[in-house]
Scaffold this motif. Structure first.
Motif: not given
Length: 266
Positions: A74-90, A159-162
């Motif tokens: 959940l840690l890399p997933r959460g870090l990624d989710h925190l900053f890149t969720d707008q890609l779903w809109e793309l 960080l690498c996982g994110a």
């Protein structure tokens, strides 16, 4: 170069503050999102508990080791989710509705402009908090003691996982420049990423190969946890190589897609 980095860091800091302010303004949305997420993680944890009531180990992993893996995923997933969720809109609508053009006329990099519209997504915060709690609890039950090197590497592993999660998401989102919408592909890749929350040893060799070398989600949790729990460094050396390769591929596809979008003017 230094001025550019400083400028983007300043913008990210400012927009992060805006995101937190928005989070405080829409508390109901945050509570509903956090509640749904807690239910999902609760079900996953309950399923793991039910499985281990029947067997002492799964694929050589004990109950608390699997909980550690589930929490770490959940840690890399959460870090990624925190900053890149707008890609779903793309992938969902920005190209299809011709709304992507606004990111090309702003005086910042189009990818930064796109991502900055949804910094500090609340689901990401929830994943980080719950993931850290599960890792702390499972590590305590296991009597886990990390070496100084493992402590130093742990944040880099997250960080690498994110970055791997971001790379896969960016790659499939960018396909929308050719296919107009890429939501089915993004959703399928996201579903595959769920396998990273469990030991790779329980899967069929073909699925293990897919998760290691095609959609490399094994490097987001399984490989780091194997190292942190046992000191095994088998695939760990591949982590920076796979991360850099996945990121380079995703950025290449993104740039080609953006250039194509400019050429068509759609």
């Amino acid at each position: 170069m230094t001025r550019t980095v400083t400028r983007y860091l300043g913008l990210a800091w400012f927009l992060g503050g805006v995101g937190l302010h928005r989070l405080a303004a829409y508390r109901t949305d945050f509570v509903l999102g956090a509640g749904a997420f807690l239910v999902r993680v609760g079900i996953q944890t309950a399923v793991v508990g039910l499985v281990f009531r029947q067997v002492p180990a799964v694929g050589g992993w004990s109950y608390h080791e699997v909980l550690f893996l589930l929490g770490f995923s959940l840690l890399p997933r959460g870090l990624d989710h925190l900053f890149t969720d707008q890609l779903w809109e793309l992938g969902r609508k920005l190209v299809q509705r011709g709304e992507f053009y606004r990111y090309l006329v702003r005086p910042v990099d189009p990818l930064f402009s796109l991502l900055s519209e949804r910094f500090f997504h609340p689901d990401g915060l929830g994943e980080l908090v719950v993931g850290a709690a599960l890792v702390g609890y499972a590590g305590s039950e296991l009597g886990l003691t990390l070496s100084p090197v493992q402590w130093a590497l742990a944040p880099l592993l997250v960080l690498c996982g994110a970055l791997l999660h971001t790379s896969v998401k960016l790659l499939f989102a960018s396909l929308s420049f050719w296919t107009v919408t890429s939501m089915p592909a993004m959703y399928a890749a996201n579903q595959v990423s769920e396998f990273s929350a469990y030991p790779l040893d329980i899967y069929h060799p073909s699925l293990k190969a897919l998760l290691t070398w095609v959609l490399p989600f094994a490097f987001t949790a399984y490989v780091p946890c194997s190292y942190l729990l046992t000191g095994t460094t088998g695939l760990l050396g591949w982590l920076p190589v796979v991360t850099a390769g996945a990121l380079a591929l995703a950025l290449s596809v993104w740039r080609r897609g953006v250039n194509r979008y400019e050429m068509t003017g759609s």
